[in-house]
Design a protein around this motif. Structure first.
Motif, short mmCIF file in Angstrom:
data_model
loop_
_atom_site.label_atom_id
_atom_site.label_comp_id
_atom_site.label_asym_id
_atom_site.label_seq_id
_atom_site.Cartn_x
_atom_site.Cartn_y
_atom_site.Cartn_z
N UNK A 29 0.76 -1.17 -0.03
CA UNK A 29 0.05 -0.08 0.13
C UNK A 29 0.93 1.10 -0.01
N UNK A 30 0.79 1.80 -1.04
CA UNK A 30 1.56 3.21 -1.12
C UNK A 30 0.91 4.43 -0.94
N UNK A 55 4.31 6.26 -4.30
CA UNK A 55 5.46 5.92 -3.47
C UNK A 55 6.50 7.31 -3.61
N UNK A 56 6.82 7.45 -4.84
CA UNK A 56 7.73 8.36 -5.17
C UNK A 56 7.45 10.03 -4.69
N UNK A 57 5.96 10.14 -4.99
CA UNK A 57 5.35 11.49 -4.63
C UNK A 57 5.14 11.69 -3.12
N UNK A 58 4.98 10.33 -2.46
CA UNK A 58 4.77 10.56 -0.84
C UNK A 58 6.43 10.86 -0.23
N UNK A 59 7.55 10.28 -0.59
CA UNK A 59 8.57 10.60 -0.53
C UNK A 59 8.97 12.12 -0.70
N UNK A 60 8.87 12.50 -1.75
CA UNK A 60 9.37 13.85 -2.15
C UNK A 60 8.67 14.19 -3.43
N UNK A 61 8.02 15.35 -3.34
CA UNK A 61 7.32 15.95 -4.48
C UNK A 61 8.65 16.49 -5.47
N UNK A 63 11.52 14.90 -5.88
CA UNK A 63 12.01 13.82 -6.43
C UNK A 63 11.06 13.10 -7.65
N UNK A 64 9.84 13.29 -7.14
CA UNK A 64 8.72 12.80 -8.14
C UNK A 64 8.61 13.76 -9.52
N UNK A 65 8.98 14.77 -9.33
CA UNK A 65 9.15 15.94 -10.60
C UNK A 65 10.34 15.44 -11.41
N UNK A 66 11.45 15.31 -10.61
CA UNK A 66 12.45 14.85 -11.29
C UNK A 66 12.51 13.30 -11.86
N UNK A 67 11.95 12.56 -11.34
CA UNK A 67 11.97 11.24 -11.81
C UNK A 67 10.79 11.08 -13.02
N UNK A 68 9.88 11.95 -13.15
CA UNK A 68 8.87 12.09 -14.14
C UNK A 68 9.51 12.65 -15.20
N UNK A 69 10.37 13.53 -15.10
CA UNK A 69 11.16 14.32 -16.39
C UNK A 69 12.12 13.29 -16.84
N UNK A 70 12.90 12.61 -15.96
CA UNK A 70 13.72 11.54 -16.63
C UNK A 70 13.24 10.50 -17.17
N UNK A 71 12.08 10.00 -16.79
CA UNK A 71 11.22 9.00 -17.47
C UNK A 71 10.79 9.35 -18.84
#
Length: 131
Positions: A29-30, A55-61, A63-71
């Motif tokens: 459950x994330x 999960x990534x958004x919960x850890x850090x917004x 990080x979530x934006x950076x991860x989304x951009x990289x993907x």
């Protein structure tokens, strides 16, 4: 979950292992989705959320934006989270037991895709060939 008992959402639900009715692990459950309405005094849990994006958004917004951009730069798509109705949860404890079959659930869709498109082509994969 027919019996009413006190449930601490963060301690008893978040990050717990999800298993189907046959005890097949489905993920964790994330996130928790609450319904807040003017008619009710307290928020009500309506769904649980599972997925890397949550999960990534919960850890850090950030990080979530950076991860989304990289993907996006890699040309991949970020899979949308899977939402499960709270009514599908049959039992809480060390893990949450769902009243679903894992094979019919979207939670195992990525594993099915990997099995069908990649692992099937590896010699000695243990998958029986269909006649």
């Amino acid at each position: 979950m027919s019996k009413r008992k006190k449930l601490h959402l963060i301690r008893d639900v978040l990050d717990k292992l999800l298993v189907d009715r046959d005890n097949v692990p489905l993920g964790r459950v994330d996130g928790i989705v609450l319904l807040i309405s003017a008619e009710q005094a307290q928020p009500r849990v309506i769904q649980i959320e599972c997925g890397t994006k949550t999960l990534v958004q919960r850890l850090s917004t950030r990080w979530a934006r950076r991860a989304h951009r990289i993907i996006r730069q890699l040309g991949w798509r970020w899979k949308a989270p899977v939402y499960l109705d709270w009514s599908k949860i049959e039992e809480t404890g060390r893990e949450l037991t769902l009243n679903v079959r894992g094979e019919d659930s979207q939670l195992l869709a990525s594993e099915g895709w990997l099995r069908d498109h990649i692992i099937r082509h590896i010699p000695g994969n243990g998958i029986k060939k269909e006649p």
